[in-house]
Design an enzyme around this catalytic site. Structure first.
Site, PDB file in Angstrom:
ATOM      1  N   ASP A  35      -5.189   9.551   9.377  1.00 51.15           N
ATOM      2  CA  ASP A  35      -3.839   9.206   9.820  1.00 51.15           C
ATOM      3  C   ASP A  35      -3.484   9.814  11.157  1.00 51.15           C
ATOM      4  O   ASP A  35      -3.792  10.977  11.446  1.00 51.15           O
ATOM      5  CB  ASP A  35      -2.817   9.653   8.767  1.00 51.15           C
ATOM      6  CG  ASP A  35      -2.960   8.873   7.477  1.00 51.15           C
ATOM      7  OD1 ASP A  35      -3.174   7.659   7.566  1.00 51.15           O
ATOM      8  OD2 ASP A  35      -2.869   9.472   6.387  1.00 51.15           O
ATOM      9  N   TYR A  95     -10.910  -3.736   3.281  1.00 51.42           N
ATOM     10  CA  TYR A  95      -9.964  -3.202   4.261  1.00 51.42           C
ATOM     11  C   TYR A  95     -10.733  -3.005   5.562  1.00 51.42           C
ATOM     12  O   TYR A  95     -11.563  -2.112   5.677  1.00 51.42           O
ATOM     13  CB  TYR A  95      -9.405  -1.867   3.755  1.00 51.42           C
ATOM     14  CG  TYR A  95      -8.233  -1.309   4.535  1.00 51.42           C
ATOM     15  CD1 TYR A  95      -8.251  -1.207   5.923  1.00 51.42           C
ATOM     16  CD2 TYR A  95      -7.107  -0.846   3.868  1.00 51.42           C
ATOM     17  CE1 TYR A  95      -7.171  -0.693   6.629  1.00 51.42           C
ATOM     18  CE2 TYR A  95      -6.019  -0.316   4.560  1.00 51.42           C
ATOM     19  CZ  TYR A  95      -6.065  -0.246   5.940  1.00 51.42           C
ATOM     20  OH  TYR A  95      -5.005   0.280   6.636  1.00 51.42           O
ATOM     21  N   GLU A 122       0.867  -1.181   0.000  1.00 51.27           N
ATOM     22  CA  GLU A 122       0.000   0.000   0.000  1.00 51.27           C
ATOM     23  C   GLU A 122       0.904   1.231   0.000  1.00 51.27           C
ATOM     24  O   GLU A 122       1.781   1.362   0.855  1.00 51.27           O
ATOM     25  CB  GLU A 122      -0.897   0.011   1.234  1.00 51.27           C
ATOM     26  CG  GLU A 122      -1.815   1.225   1.310  1.00 51.27           C
ATOM     27  CD  GLU A 122      -2.635   1.274   2.595  1.00 51.27           C
ATOM     28  OE1 GLU A 122      -3.401   2.249   2.750  1.00 51.27           O
ATOM     29  OE2 GLU A 122      -2.504   0.367   3.440  1.00 51.27           O
TER      30      GLU A 122
END
Length: 280
Positions: free
Chosen positions: A77, A189, A66
């Site tokens: 993040d 995911y 990734e």
């Protein structure tokens, strides 16, 4: 060992490049383990090092990679990857430079680009799809793209032979999770915990149940990311999931290294230990 979804889609049912994702998970399954998918921040700490890290991942036994495209407001993040975003942008990273890294490794190993929706929309969905496919990307992960808004981006990604990889989280309602999983291509995911990316000492005790539910609902493999920080955690998740995604721990290794050689040595050692743990 991992028990990949019994209804896993064959590569023949996927867009052309996305079939490489299915093949990577299938190969891991035949070896009796979960697939390993390390993450790197494109352009961090510089273009040459990020490309060298990508190749080191492939050399160390990764099944997929990734690659994050730096963005000024990476809402998914945590501090480590956010700092890498900022440093990469300051060093001059662009979508084009990250795609150069993708092209450098994409013929060796399937690459999924992690890119925020505004970057795709600003470039134009058709142009982005053509650029990503031209660089050899097999999939695209857009963490801030709701299911209802996937239309144009999903169409452009698929038209260019790639898979738009969806995310589900512990907070995703069961009915919505089932809908997302049912339409997934490439893999699902699964975000292991509530919050942003980052290393964690412990993973949620309910994670195994969530993985099992997603695997029942998906016709593609289910890979788990967010919070996996040690080979032992990877092995534990790999007992249930089809794939394991590791990001912050590796980005920190690159950030803490004194130079490029040190960064390559650090990520290689960690990934080889993780590969051994998954195999056991």
């Amino acid at each position: 060992m991992a028990e990949p979804s019994s209804t896993a889609a064959s590569s023949a049912s996927l867009p052309a490049a996305a079939g490489a994702i299915s093949d990577a998970f299938a190969t891991a399954k035949t070896e009796g383990r979960a697939a390993l998918m390390p993450y790197l921040m494109g352009g961090f700490p510089d273009q040459e090092t990020s490309t060298a890290v990508a190749n080191a991942y492939a050399d160390a036994g990764a099944d997929l990679i990734e690659i994050g495209v730096p963005f000024s407001d990476p809402l998914a993040d945590g501090p480590t990857i956010h700092a890498a975003d900022t440093a990469a942008l300051a060093a001059g990273a662009t979508l084009e430079s990250v795609l150069e890294t993708c092209a450098a490794v994409g013929d060796r190993i399937p690459v999924a680009l992690m890119v925020y929706a505004n970057m795709i929309l600003a470039r134009g969905v058709e142009e982005f799809g053509a650029l990503a496919a031209g660089a050899g990307a097999a999939g695209v992960i857009v963490p801030d793209l709701p299911l209802e808004d996937q239309g144009a981006i999903a169409a452009a990604v698929r038209e260019h032979g790639m898979a738009l990889i969806p995310l589900v989280a512990p907070t995703t309602p069961p009915a919505r999770r089932a809908e997302i999983c049912a339409g997934a291509l490439g893999f699902v995911y699964l975000v292991s915990t509530v919050g942003v990316t980052g290393e964690r000492e412990d993973l949620p005790p309910e994670l195994a149940e969530l993985i099992s539910a997603a695997k029942e609902e998906a016709a593609v493999p289910v890979a788990v990311g967010f919070g996996i920080s040690t080979p032992q955690q990877a092995a534990a998740v790999g007992e249930v999931a089809d794939g394991v995604i590791i990001g912050t721990r590796l980005v920190r290794a690159v950030a803490d290294a004194p130079d490029r050689d040190g960064a390559l040595a650090a990520v290689t050692e960690f990934l080889r230990e993780t590969c051994d743990a998954l195999a056991r």
